[in-house]
Write a protein that holds these residues in place. Structure first.
Motif, mmCIF file in Angstrom:
data_model
loop_
_atom_site.group_PDB
_atom_site.id
_atom_site.type_symbol
_atom_site.label_atom_id
_atom_site.label_comp_id
_atom_site.label_asym_id
_atom_site.label_seq_id
_atom_site.Cartn_x
_atom_site.Cartn_y
_atom_site.Cartn_z
ATOM 1 N N GLU A 68 -86.916 48.175 56.991
ATOM 2 C CA GLU A 68 -86.436 48.709 55.708
ATOM 3 C C GLU A 68 -85.058 48.150 55.352
ATOM 4 N N VAL A 69 -84.157 48.123 56.325
ATOM 5 C CA VAL A 69 -82.812 47.595 56.071
ATOM 6 C C VAL A 69 -82.884 46.115 55.723
ATOM 7 N N MET A 70 -83.710 45.368 56.455
ATOM 8 C CA MET A 70 -83.818 43.936 56.186
ATOM 9 C C MET A 70 -84.442 43.677 54.821
ATOM 10 N N GLN A 71 -85.478 44.415 54.493
ATOM 11 C CA GLN A 71 -86.124 44.240 53.193
ATOM 12 C C GLN A 71 -85.155 44.582 52.057
ATOM 13 N N PHE A 72 -84.408 45.659 52.208
ATOM 14 C CA PHE A 72 -83.469 46.085 51.159
ATOM 15 C C PHE A 72 -82.368 45.053 50.941
ATOM 16 N N THR A 73 -81.988 44.330 51.998
ATOM 17 C CA THR A 73 -80.898 43.348 51.913
ATOM 18 C C THR A 73 -81.407 41.921 51.728
ATOM 19 N N ASP A 74 -82.672 41.770 51.365
ATOM 20 C CA ASP A 74 -83.279 40.451 51.193
ATOM 21 C C ASP A 74 -83.165 39.648 52.489
ATOM 22 N N PHE A 75 -83.345 40.342 53.613
ATOM 23 C CA PHE A 75 -83.339 39.777 54.958
ATOM 24 C C PHE A 75 -81.998 39.156 55.346
ATOM 25 N N HIS A 76 -80.913 39.767 54.851
ATOM 26 C CA HIS A 76 -79.539 39.439 55.248
ATOM 27 C C HIS A 76 -78.866 40.740 55.666
ATOM 28 N N ALA A 77 -79.403 41.365 56.714
ATOM 29 C CA ALA A 77 -78.989 42.717 57.096
ATOM 30 C C ALA A 77 -77.756 42.767 57.972
ATOM 31 N N GLY A 78 -77.372 41.655 58.586
ATOM 32 C CA GLY A 78 -76.322 41.690 59.589
ATOM 33 C C GLY A 78 -76.950 41.840 60.963
ATOM 34 N N PRO A 79 -76.156 42.027 62.007
ATOM 35 C CA PRO A 79 -76.664 41.958 63.373
ATOM 36 C C PRO A 79 -77.494 43.169 63.818
ATOM 37 N N ILE A 80 -78.749 42.855 64.188
ATOM 38 C CA ILE A 80 -79.650 43.848 64.766
ATOM 39 C C ILE A 80 -80.219 43.229 66.038
ATOM 40 N N VAL A 81 -79.985 43.882 67.167
ATOM 41 C CA VAL A 81 -80.462 43.403 68.461
ATOM 42 C C VAL A 81 -81.684 44.223 68.862
ATOM 43 N N ARG A 82 -82.724 43.516 69.312
ATOM 44 C CA ARG A 82 -83.956 44.170 69.766
ATOM 45 C C ARG A 82 -84.061 44.037 71.284
ATOM 46 N N SER A 83 -84.332 45.152 71.950
ATOM 47 C CA SER A 83 -84.551 45.163 73.396
ATOM 48 C C SER A 83 -86.045 45.152 73.661
ATOM 49 N N GLY A 84 -86.499 44.257 74.524
ATOM 50 C CA GLY A 84 -87.921 44.114 74.808
ATOM 51 C C GLY A 84 -88.399 44.862 76.039
ATOM 52 N N ILE A 85 -87.585 45.734 76.590
ATOM 53 C CA ILE A 85 -88.003 46.486 77.780
ATOM 54 C C ILE A 85 -87.786 47.974 77.553
ATOM 55 N N GLY A 86 -88.354 48.774 78.426
ATOM 56 C CA GLY A 86 -88.158 50.228 78.345
ATOM 57 C C GLY A 86 -88.687 50.791 77.042
ATOM 58 N N GLU A 87 -87.845 51.529 76.362
ATOM 59 C CA GLU A 87 -88.255 52.185 75.120
ATOM 60 C C GLU A 87 -88.210 51.244 73.916
ATOM 61 N N ARG A 88 -87.882 49.970 74.144
ATOM 62 C CA ARG A 88 -87.860 48.943 73.093
ATOM 63 C C ARG A 88 -87.008 49.388 71.903
ATOM 64 N N SER A 89 -85.757 49.573 72.188
ATOM 65 C CA SER A 89 -84.809 50.051 71.183
ATOM 66 C C SER A 89 -84.315 48.940 70.281
ATOM 67 N N MET A 90 -83.863 49.332 69.097
ATOM 68 C CA MET A 90 -83.138 48.465 68.171
ATOM 69 C C MET A 90 -81.689 48.923 68.185
ATOM 70 N N TYR A 91 -80.779 47.965 68.209
ATOM 71 C CA TYR A 91 -79.352 48.255 68.154
ATOM 72 C C TYR A 91 -78.793 47.624 66.890
ATOM 73 N N PHE A 92 -78.346 48.454 65.973
ATOM 74 C CA PHE A 92 -77.748 48.013 64.716
ATOM 75 C C PHE A 92 -76.244 47.968 64.946
#
Length: 141
Positions: A44-68
């Protein structure tokens, strides 16, 4: 990687290779969203910003969290919905976030959205609104 979309110079908190833990509240604050909720908020954040959202880190282990990653000192300024947690410097202790390099092997972390010179951080107000929207609740302060 397109150079025009890269931060120039690359911020000091981004490692040259692999990934590294960074102390939250120094170079950035972070907001963590877990699992599918994190994916939905990121989209949603990426779509709203035309895919210029700033730094979002994705974790591929455990609960697979996103860090904004937000500007330092801003994450605690909002009340977040269940499943979303502000990470900043506070009296509850230190917090760290893994940050991947811009290129090369960085598993289990990767960039869902990269920082750019124009968008060095995620917009905290927009993230707050999208988090409450995706959590299925009205926006609350």
């Amino acid at each position: 990687m397109e150079l025009k979309n890269s931060p120039d110079p690359v911020p000091s908190w981004i490692p040259a290779a692999g990934h590294a833990l960074r102390h939250v509240g120094i170079h950035f604050d972070a907001v963590r969203a877990i699992g599918l909720l994190g994916e939905e908020i990121a989209y949603e954040v990426m779509q709203f910003t035309d895919f210029h959202a700033g730094p979002i880190v994705r974790s591929g282990i455990g609960e697979r969290s996103m860090y904004f990653l937000l500007a330092p000192g801003t994450a605690a300024g909002h009340r977040w919905p269940p499943g979303v947690e502000a990470m900043s410097r506070n009296a509850r202790g230190d917090a760290f976030v893994g940050v991947p390099a811009l290129d090369g092997g960085t598993w289990p972390l990767d960039w869902r959205s990269r920082p750019t010179a124009q968008d060095p951080f995620v917009d905290g107000a927009l993230l707050h609104e999208m988090a409450w929207l995706r959590a299925g609740c009205a926006v609350r302060e």
